[in-house]
Design a protein around this motif. Structure first.
Motif, PDB file in Angstrom:
ATOM      1  N   GLY A 192     101.403 112.385 -25.563  1.00 24.81           N
ATOM      2  CA  GLY A 192     100.472 111.665 -26.743  1.00 24.81           C
ATOM      3  C   GLY A 192     101.347 111.682 -27.877  1.00 24.81           C
ATOM      4  N   GLU A 193     101.314 110.453 -28.494  1.00 22.73           N
ATOM      5  CA  GLU A 193     102.303 110.433 -29.945  1.00 22.73           C
ATOM      6  C   GLU A 193     101.207 111.178 -31.185  1.00 22.73           C
ATOM      7  OE1 GLU A 193     105.076 107.622 -30.345  1.00 22.73           O
ATOM      8  OE2 GLU A 193     105.149 108.379 -28.219  1.00 22.73           O
ATOM      9  N   HIS A 194     100.220 110.809 -31.147  1.00 23.13           N
ATOM     10  CA  HIS A 194      99.210 111.270 -32.288  1.00 23.13           C
ATOM     11  C   HIS A 194      98.057 111.929 -31.953  1.00 23.13           C
ATOM     12  CE1 HIS A 194     101.301 107.548 -33.427  1.00 23.13           C
ATOM     13  NE2 HIS A 194     101.572 108.192 -34.578  1.00 23.13           N
ATOM     14  N   GLY A 195      98.065 112.156 -30.577  1.00 18.42           N
ATOM     15  CA  GLY A 195      96.676 112.951 -29.956  1.00 18.42           C
ATOM     16  C   GLY A 195      97.036 113.129 -28.467  1.00 18.42           C
ATOM     17  N   GLN A 196      96.361 113.048 -27.787  1.00 13.58           N
ATOM     18  CA  GLN A 196      96.658 113.256 -26.207  1.00 13.58           C
ATOM     19  C   GLN A 196      96.880 112.014 -25.520  1.00 13.58           C
ATOM     20  OE1 GLN A 196      92.977 114.803 -27.216  1.00 13.58           O
ATOM     21  NE2 GLN A 196      93.152 116.409 -25.788  1.00 13.58           N
ATOM     22  N   ARG A 197      97.675 112.098 -24.629  1.00  8.51           N
ATOM     23  CA  ARG A 197      97.789 111.085 -23.632  1.00  8.51           C
ATOM     24  C   ARG A 197      98.532 111.724 -22.264  1.00  8.51           C
ATOM     25  NH1 ARG A 197      95.474 105.873 -24.907  1.00  8.51           N
ATOM     26  NH2 ARG A 197      93.862 107.504 -24.928  1.00  8.51           N
ATOM     27  N   PHE A 198      97.921 111.872 -21.377  1.00  8.12           N
ATOM     28  CA  PHE A 198      98.529 112.556 -20.211  1.00  8.12           C
ATOM     29  C   PHE A 198      99.214 112.066 -19.132  1.00  8.12           C
ATOM     30  CE2 PHE A 198      94.405 114.486 -21.777  1.00  8.12           C
ATOM     31  CZ  PHE A 198      94.931 115.611 -22.474  1.00  8.12           C
ATOM     32  N   GLU A 199     100.032 112.862 -18.856  1.00 12.13           N
ATOM     33  CA  GLU A 199     100.890 112.526 -17.356  1.00 12.13           C
ATOM     34  C   GLU A 199     100.607 113.498 -16.514  1.00 12.13           C
ATOM     35  OE1 GLU A 199     104.781 109.699 -18.678  1.00 12.13           O
ATOM     36  OE2 GLU A 199     105.124 111.697 -17.851  1.00 12.13           O
ATOM     37  N   TYR A 200     100.731 112.972 -15.488  1.00 13.20           N
ATOM     38  CA  TYR A 200     100.735 114.243 -14.077  1.00 13.20           C
ATOM     39  C   TYR A 200     101.797 114.055 -13.337  1.00 13.20           C
ATOM     40  CZ  TYR A 200      95.701 114.498 -14.876  1.00 13.20           C
ATOM     41  OH  TYR A 200      94.545 114.832 -15.348  1.00 13.20           O
ATOM     42  N   ARG A 201     102.701 115.140 -13.658  1.00 13.25           N
ATOM     43  CA  ARG A 201     103.927 115.056 -12.744  1.00 13.25           C
ATOM     44  C   ARG A 201     104.005 116.040 -11.612  1.00 13.25           C
ATOM     45  NH1 ARG A 201     107.712 115.328 -18.164  1.00 13.25           N
ATOM     46  NH2 ARG A 201     106.749 113.644 -19.310  1.00 13.25           N
ATOM     47  N   LEU A 202     104.909 115.929 -10.714  1.00 13.92           N
ATOM     48  CA  LEU A 202     105.060 116.608  -9.676  1.00 13.92           C
ATOM     49  C   LEU A 202     106.004 118.005 -10.223  1.00 13.92           C
ATOM     50  CD1 LEU A 202     106.354 114.478  -6.841  1.00 13.92           C
ATOM     51  CD2 LEU A 202     104.316 115.550  -6.745  1.00 13.92           C
ATOM     52  N   THR A 203     105.390 119.037  -9.713  1.00 15.03           N
ATOM     53  CA  THR A 203     106.295 120.522 -10.079  1.00 15.03           C
ATOM     54  C   THR A 203     107.195 120.377  -8.658  1.00 15.03           C
ATOM     55  OG1 THR A 203     104.675 121.599  -8.398  1.00 15.03           O
ATOM     56  CG2 THR A 203     104.163 121.552 -10.962  1.00 15.03           C
ATOM     57  N   GLU A 204     108.092 121.527  -8.847  1.00 16.25           N
ATOM     58  CA  GLU A 204     108.945 121.709  -7.624  1.00 16.25           C
ATOM     59  C   GLU A 204     108.101 121.842  -6.452  1.00 16.25           C
ATOM     60  OE1 GLU A 204     112.369 121.556  -7.613  1.00 16.25           O
ATOM     61  OE2 GLU A 204     112.097 120.926  -9.567  1.00 16.25           O
ATOM     62  N   LYS A 205     107.084 122.722  -6.646  1.00 17.55           N
ATOM     63  CA  LYS A 205     106.292 122.796  -5.509  1.00 17.55           C
ATOM     64  C   LYS A 205     105.667 121.750  -4.893  1.00 17.55           C
ATOM     65  CE  LYS A 205     101.862 125.410  -4.092  1.00 17.55           C
ATOM     66  NZ  LYS A 205     100.766 126.194  -4.608  1.00 17.55           N
ATOM     67  N   GLY A 206     105.534 120.906  -5.815  1.00 18.45           N
ATOM     68  CA  GLY A 206     104.954 119.377  -5.096  1.00 18.45           C
ATOM     69  C   GLY A 206     105.971 118.598  -4.912  1.00 18.45           C
ATOM     70  N   LYS A 207     107.314 118.523  -5.344  1.00 18.60           N
ATOM     71  CA  LYS A 207     108.322 117.926  -5.022  1.00 18.60           C
ATOM     72  C   LYS A 207     108.652 118.401  -3.419  1.00 18.60           C
ATOM     73  CE  LYS A 207     110.457 117.004  -9.549  1.00 18.60           C
ATOM     74  NZ  LYS A 207     111.433 117.325 -10.216  1.00 18.60           N
ATOM     75  N   ASP A 208     108.479 119.700  -3.311  1.00 20.11           N
ATOM     76  CA  ASP A 208     108.710 120.167  -2.043  1.00 20.11           C
ATOM     77  C   ASP A 208     107.978 119.832  -0.763  1.00 20.11           C
ATOM     78  OD1 ASP A 208     111.068 121.856  -1.150  1.00 20.11           O
ATOM     79  OD2 ASP A 208     109.694 123.668  -0.806  1.00 20.11           O
ATOM     80  N   LEU A 209     107.053 119.135  -1.161  1.00 20.43           N
ATOM     81  CA  LEU A 209     106.247 118.491  -0.172  1.00 20.43           C
ATOM     82  C   LEU A 209     106.995 117.371   0.578  1.00 20.43           C
ATOM     83  CD1 LEU A 209     102.650 118.723  -1.492  1.00 20.43           C
ATOM     84  CD2 LEU A 209     103.286 119.633   0.654  1.00 20.43           C
ATOM     85  N   PHE A 210     107.921 116.955   0.107  1.00 20.13           N
ATOM     86  CA  PHE A 210     108.584 115.786   0.558  1.00 20.13           C
ATOM     87  C   PHE A 210     108.837 115.756   2.023  1.00 20.13           C
ATOM     88  CE2 PHE A 210     113.006 113.281   0.841  1.00 20.13           C
ATOM     89  CZ  PHE A 210     112.421 112.276   0.670  1.00 20.13           C
ATOM     90  N   PRO A 211     109.530 116.868   2.628  1.00 16.52           N
ATOM     91  CA  PRO A 211     109.632 116.925   4.215  1.00 16.52           C
ATOM     92  C   PRO A 211     108.145 116.599   4.797  1.00 16.52           C
ATOM     93  CG  PRO A 211     110.964 118.632   3.377  1.00 16.52           C
ATOM     94  CD  PRO A 211     109.895 117.993   2.089  1.00 16.52           C
ATOM     95  N   VAL A 212     107.169 117.130   4.295  1.00 19.97           N
ATOM     96  CA  VAL A 212     106.027 116.993   4.880  1.00 19.97           C
ATOM     97  C   VAL A 212     105.580 115.569   5.152  1.00 19.97           C
ATOM     98  CG1 VAL A 212     103.387 117.529   4.766  1.00 19.97           C
ATOM     99  CG2 VAL A 212     105.157 119.389   4.386  1.00 19.97           C
TER     100      VAL A 212
END
Lengths: 168, 168
Positions: free
Chosen positions: B88-108
DNA sequence: TTGGATTGGTTGCTTTTTGCAACCTTTGTT
DNA sequence: AACAAAGGTTGCAAAAAGCAACCAATCCAA
């Protein structure tokens, strides 16, 4: 002779659930999950890979409710992941065996296992090492490889940080 | 597979929900499924790999109920598959991003996709081809390989038809 | 700066799915 | 024939999923 006679009449009101509605999802990940995307189905397949074939053994080893096991086995048979084989001597006695399609889930299970071992290892636990019979050595870490055999991460292939390049 | 033995009732006289009770399952497949073993969680991860980051986009792209999405995102964040970032610029606004653990699900996900493409292809559909950026060529078929690089099937590693020979 | 649209949820309520225990029919055993 | 085991089915209670309505903060445009 050993027909699945009870599939239609006795199964519960046969609803069109979310799962049914994904049957024709254009994404093959969604369609794969439609076959094996719930908790029990994949554990049943895992167990089948360990050699379990009988209803009662699945039930005991997994601690699954019998009606749910019934439902999942039937579904896996319908989806051709398992086949139901009558091995009765003088009547029926069944075995559930992996089909080629089912055996082909092996890389999925290995990938999941390796991910779990890497990221969710219990403190004292050594990860289970899958060892191939011929060499007696652990299998390699499963990876996505490019044409030249180089390992690829999600960022090398998908647009996870470049939303405008969408693969589908 | 040392847990063959102790996979007896995987769920003890379950007091908690099935999901909670699998948290400490000795099998890493079960623990992996505990994190991402439901339908929506894996689809959310898939979508995140395509670049989706915002609550509203997940909701629209997946057609998931908002409360369920909330629940799954929270769970994935708790399991460290995603991280919630305030952009957020002046408050909150969220993003959900993959962590390393999440990215590591790629082969699955790739393994699941290739399985779906192979066994559940819709008639007219060409499978989505995952192409790596560097070479512009499709990725290889994902496989389980032995130490020497030879592909292995489930029968080469697990005891699916030889129950007495249980891999340690 | 005001007012409306968007984002990111929450709340209640209904429908499905699960888990559990009891029961039932067909084999296999003695 | 009698009894145990395998492989289910049924009914019921509890949990989870889906749906719509609502809400507070934030952003945007005039």
């Amino acid at each position: 002779m050993s027909e699945l006679k009870n599939t239609s009449p006795t199964s519960p009101p046969a609803k069109r659930s979310a799962k049914a509605s994904r049957q024709n999802d254009p994404c093959s990940v969604a369609r794969a999950l439609n076959d094996v995307g719930d908790w029990w189905s994949l554990l049943i397949v895992r167990q089948a890979m360990y050699g379990t074939r009988r209803y009662g053994d699945f039930q005991k080893q997994l601690g699954i409710a019998k009606n749910i096991l019934c439902d999942r086995l039937t579904r896996l048979v319908n989806n051709e992941v398992l086949k139901k084989v009558d091995i009765g001597e003088h009547g029926q006695r069944f075995e559930y065996r992996l089909t080629e399609k089912g055996k082909d889930l092996f890389p999925v299970l290995v990938a999941l296992r390796q991910w779990g071992d890497k990221w969710n290892r219990e403190d004292g636990d050594a990860p289970v090492r899958l060892v191939d019979r011929r060499l007696g050595l652990p299998v390699q870490r499963i990876q996505v490889l490019d044409e030249e055999g180089q390992p690829l991460t999600v960022s090398d292939v998908l647009s996870f940080n470049l939303p405008e390049i969408v693969a589908e």
